[in-house]
Design a protein around this motif. Structure first.
Motif, PDB file in Angstrom:
ATOM      1  N   PHE A 144       0.815  -1.212   0.000  1.00 48.06           N
ATOM      2  CA  PHE A 144       0.000   0.000   0.000  1.00 48.06           C
ATOM      3  C   PHE A 144       0.854   1.269   0.000  1.00 48.06           C
ATOM      4  O   PHE A 144       0.334   2.366  -0.174  1.00 48.06           O
ATOM      5  CB  PHE A 144      -0.912   0.036   1.231  1.00 48.06           C
ATOM      6  CG  PHE A 144      -2.007  -0.995   1.222  1.00 48.06           C
ATOM      7  CD1 PHE A 144      -2.450  -1.573   0.036  1.00 48.06           C
ATOM      8  CD2 PHE A 144      -2.607  -1.392   2.405  1.00 48.06           C
ATOM      9  CE1 PHE A 144      -3.460  -2.516   0.031  1.00 48.06           C
ATOM     10  CE2 PHE A 144      -3.621  -2.338   2.413  1.00 48.06           C
ATOM     11  CZ  PHE A 144      -4.051  -2.905   1.226  1.00 48.06           C
ATOM     12  N   GLY A 145       2.154   1.112   0.225  1.00 48.81           N
ATOM     13  CA  GLY A 145       3.028   2.279   0.282  1.00 48.81           C
ATOM     14  C   GLY A 145       2.946   3.017   1.601  1.00 48.81           C
ATOM     15  O   GLY A 145       3.250   4.212   1.670  1.00 48.81           O
ATOM     16  N   TRP A 146       2.562   2.309   2.663  1.00 48.85           N
ATOM     17  CA  TRP A 146       2.446   2.941   3.977  1.00 48.85           C
ATOM     18  C   TRP A 146       3.785   2.982   4.710  1.00 48.85           C
ATOM     19  O   TRP A 146       3.964   3.783   5.624  1.00 48.85           O
ATOM     20  CB  TRP A 146       1.433   2.194   4.841  1.00 48.85           C
ATOM     21  CG  TRP A 146       0.029   2.278   4.323  1.00 48.85           C
ATOM     22  CD1 TRP A 146      -0.408   2.989   3.237  1.00 48.85           C
ATOM     23  CD2 TRP A 146      -1.125   1.620   4.857  1.00 48.85           C
ATOM     24  NE1 TRP A 146      -1.758   2.819   3.062  1.00 48.85           N
ATOM     25  CE2 TRP A 146      -2.232   1.986   4.042  1.00 48.85           C
ATOM     26  CE3 TRP A 146      -1.330   0.773   5.938  1.00 48.85           C
ATOM     27  CZ2 TRP A 146      -3.517   1.512   4.281  1.00 48.85           C
ATOM     28  CZ3 TRP A 146      -2.613   0.300   6.184  1.00 48.85           C
ATOM     29  CH2 TRP A 146      -3.697   0.671   5.365  1.00 48.85           C
ATOM     30  N   ASP A 157      10.088   3.888   8.104  1.00 48.98           N
ATOM     31  CA  ASP A 157       9.394   5.099   8.503  1.00 48.98           C
ATOM     32  C   ASP A 157       8.001   5.007   7.899  1.00 48.98           C
ATOM     33  O   ASP A 157       7.711   4.086   7.129  1.00 48.98           O
ATOM     34  CB  ASP A 157      10.127   6.348   8.010  1.00 48.98           C
ATOM     35  CG  ASP A 157       9.862   7.543   8.921  1.00 48.98           C
ATOM     36  OD1 ASP A 157       8.806   7.541   9.591  1.00 48.98           O
ATOM     37  OD2 ASP A 157      10.688   8.461   8.961  1.00 48.98           O
ATOM     38  N   VAL A 158       7.139   5.942   8.229  1.00 52.05           N
ATOM     39  CA  VAL A 158       5.763   5.915   7.738  1.00 52.05           C
ATOM     40  C   VAL A 158       5.559   7.034   6.726  1.00 52.05           C
ATOM     41  O   VAL A 158       5.954   8.175   6.963  1.00 52.05           O
ATOM     42  CB  VAL A 158       4.768   6.065   8.911  1.00 52.05           C
ATOM     43  CG1 VAL A 158       3.339   6.151   8.400  1.00 52.05           C
ATOM     44  CG2 VAL A 158       4.904   4.896   9.871  1.00 52.05           C
ATOM     45  N   THR A 159       4.964   6.708   5.589  1.00 48.89           N
ATOM     46  CA  THR A 159       4.695   7.696   4.553  1.00 48.89           C
ATOM     47  C   THR A 159       3.466   8.526   4.927  1.00 48.89           C
ATOM     48  O   THR A 159       2.795   8.252   5.931  1.00 48.89           O
ATOM     49  CB  THR A 159       4.437   7.005   3.205  1.00 48.89           C
ATOM     50  OG1 THR A 159       3.252   6.202   3.320  1.00 48.89           O
ATOM     51  CG2 THR A 159       5.612   6.111   2.825  1.00 48.89           C
ATOM     52  N   LEU A 160       3.150   9.517   4.103  1.00 53.05           N
ATOM     53  CA  LEU A 160       1.966  10.339   4.346  1.00 53.05           C
ATOM     54  C   LEU A 160       0.704   9.482   4.306  1.00 53.05           C
ATOM     55  O   LEU A 160      -0.181   9.611   5.161  1.00 53.05           O
ATOM     56  CB  LEU A 160       1.875  11.456   3.300  1.00 53.05           C
ATOM     57  CG  LEU A 160       0.664  12.398   3.425  1.00 53.05           C
ATOM     58  CD1 LEU A 160       0.662  13.082   4.786  1.00 53.05           C
ATOM     59  CD2 LEU A 160       0.685  13.438   2.298  1.00 53.05           C
ATOM     60  N   ALA A 161       0.638   8.582   3.316  1.00 51.75           N
ATOM     61  CA  ALA A 161      -0.523   7.686   3.224  1.00 51.75           C
ATOM     62  C   ALA A 161      -0.590   6.775   4.443  1.00 51.75           C
ATOM     63  O   ALA A 161      -1.669   6.511   4.987  1.00 51.75           O
ATOM     64  CB  ALA A 161      -0.440   6.852   1.948  1.00 51.75           C
ATOM     65  N   GLY A 162       0.576   6.303   4.883  1.00 57.43           N
ATOM     66  CA  GLY A 162       0.620   5.443   6.057  1.00 57.43           C
ATOM     67  C   GLY A 162       0.214   6.178   7.321  1.00 57.43           C
ATOM     68  O   GLY A 162      -0.460   5.622   8.191  1.00 57.43           O
ATOM     69  N   PHE A 166      -2.676   4.715   9.660  1.00 58.62           N
ATOM     70  CA  PHE A 166      -2.421   4.280  11.032  1.00 58.62           C
ATOM     71  C   PHE A 166      -3.161   5.160  12.042  1.00 58.62           C
ATOM     72  O   PHE A 166      -3.638   4.673  13.067  1.00 58.62           O
ATOM     73  CB  PHE A 166      -0.922   4.270  11.318  1.00 58.62           C
ATOM     74  CG  PHE A 166      -0.175   3.203  10.565  1.00 58.62           C
ATOM     75  CD1 PHE A 166      -0.611   1.884  10.593  1.00 58.62           C
ATOM     76  CD2 PHE A 166       0.950   3.513   9.816  1.00 58.62           C
ATOM     77  CE1 PHE A 166       0.065   0.890   9.897  1.00 58.62           C
ATOM     78  CE2 PHE A 166       1.635   2.534   9.114  1.00 58.62           C
ATOM     79  CZ  PHE A 166       1.184   1.216   9.152  1.00 58.62           C
ATOM     80  N   GLU A 167      -3.257   6.449  11.751  1.00 59.17           N
ATOM     81  CA  GLU A 167      -4.004   7.326  12.652  1.00 59.17           C
ATOM     82  C   GLU A 167      -5.486   6.981  12.636  1.00 59.17           C
ATOM     83  O   GLU A 167      -6.186   7.147  13.640  1.00 59.17           O
ATOM     84  CB  GLU A 167      -3.774   8.787  12.268  1.00 59.17           C
ATOM     85  CG  GLU A 167      -2.369   9.278  12.620  1.00 59.17           C
ATOM     86  CD  GLU A 167      -2.147  10.737  12.274  1.00 59.17           C
ATOM     87  OE1 GLU A 167      -2.977  11.306  11.524  1.00 59.17           O
ATOM     88  OE2 GLU A 167      -1.142  11.311  12.743  1.00 59.17           O
ATOM     89  N   ALA A 168      -5.975   6.470  11.494  1.00 57.29           N
ATOM     90  CA  ALA A 168      -7.374   6.039  11.408  1.00 57.29           C
ATOM     91  C   ALA A 168      -7.631   4.826  12.297  1.00 57.29           C
ATOM     92  O   ALA A 168      -8.774   4.550  12.671  1.00 57.29           O
ATOM     93  CB  ALA A 168      -7.735   5.709   9.961  1.00 57.29           C
ATOM     94  N   LEU A 169      -6.556   4.113  12.647  1.00 58.70           N
ATOM     95  CA  LEU A 169      -6.673   2.966  13.552  1.00 58.70           C
ATOM     96  C   LEU A 169      -6.510   3.388  15.012  1.00 58.70           C
ATOM     97  O   LEU A 169      -6.477   2.543  15.906  1.00 58.70           O
ATOM     98  CB  LEU A 169      -5.608   1.918  13.206  1.00 58.70           C
ATOM     99  CG  LEU A 169      -5.728   1.248  11.833  1.00 58.70           C
ATOM    100  CD1 LEU A 169      -4.554   0.302  11.606  1.00 58.70           C
ATOM    101  CD2 LEU A 169      -7.044   0.498  11.715  1.00 58.70           C
ATOM    102  N   GLY A 170      -6.385   4.698  15.225  1.00 61.86           N
ATOM    103  CA  GLY A 170      -6.244   5.198  16.587  1.00 61.86           C
ATOM    104  C   GLY A 170      -4.821   5.176  17.103  1.00 61.86           C
ATOM    105  O   GLY A 170      -4.588   5.267  18.315  1.00 61.86           O
TER     106      GLY A 170
END
Length: 254
Positions: A144-146, A157-162, A166-170
């Protein structure tokens, strides 16, 4: 100061890790202590009495073994009332034990009461998700490119999409970046011979999955049970089908 000479260079042996590694290897390299350490891989604290049963030794012998493990900083102890409980010293110890399983080309299923198939499907690796579930999630997040690979190829590291995902998962990425541990890295899975996500991000993913009741942890082992809600949510969010987790065969290559 003792010195060794090689290729006309002077090496201070005090700076070499030989002695420290030898002491740790000797501490791990005893069957009873190995059973204790792998029993603690689920992240739960256990008393010396419980660990004595796991190791198959007397309580007095268990105390001697635990003292040795504590001396080498492989376990830590805390007291609650009249009882003393033991945990692994930290994620680095857990990672080392997992890697040793890969090197040994074996498993420690015999140290836990559940069937090997459940452990192979989903389990905890100290404080993050391992087994087929952990490996498939790792593959999905990369596809997914996260996740982006850092200079250290083993670190992520975490991309912008990631970040959004991940923030959507709390998951509070800012908070977990402040923790005194590696943020995210590829942790080699001993059963699948492929990586799952370790580090602070991996721990946060497990906490999120438990909180959302996507998985439930066994009371007496490292096995994770994927709930019906978990199957639905992971299919919806990650396109992850149940067959990919439960039907995946163990790889023989390393």
């Amino acid at each position: 100061m003792q010195e060794h000479f090689a290729n006309h260079q002077t090496i201070d042996v005090k700076l070499q890790p030989d002695r420290a590694i030898s002491k740790i290897a000797a501490a791990i390299g005893e069957p009873a202590r190995v059973r204790m350490l792998y029993c603690l891989l689920d992240g739960r604290a256990r008393s010396s009495t419980e660990l004595a049963v796991v190791a198959g030794v007397s309580p007095s012998t268990a105390s001697v073994h635990l003292h040795r493990l504590k001396t080498e900083r492989l376990v830590k102890v805390f007291t609650q009332g009249k009882h003393r409980y033991y945990n692994l010293e930290g994620p680095n110890v857990a990672s080392a034990l997992e890697v040793l399983n890969v090197v040994a080309a074996g498993s420690h299923d015999k140290f836990v009461p559940n069937t090997s198939s459940r452990l192979l499907t989903a389990r905890t690796c100290y404080d993050h998700i391992a087994g087929r579930l952990g490996v498939v999630l790792h593959s999905r997040f990369k596809a997914f490119g996260w996740l982006s690979t850092r200079k250290d190829e083993n670190a992520y590291d975490v991309t912008l999409a990631g970040t959004k995902a991940f923030e959507a998962l709390g998951i509070d990425l800012i908070a977990i970046r402040t923790l005194r541990r590696r943020f995210a890295y590829a942790c080699l899975d001993w059963s699948e011979r492929q990586p799952h996500i370790g580090g602070a991000l991996g721990a946060a993913l497990l906490k999120s999955a438990l909180k959302r009741k996507w998985v439930v942890q066994d009371l007496d082992s490292r096995a994770l049970h994927i709930t019906r809600l978990g199957h639905r949510e992971m299919l919806s969010r990650f396109g992850l089908h149940i067959e990919e987790i439960q039907g995946g065969s163990r790889r023989a290559d390393s």
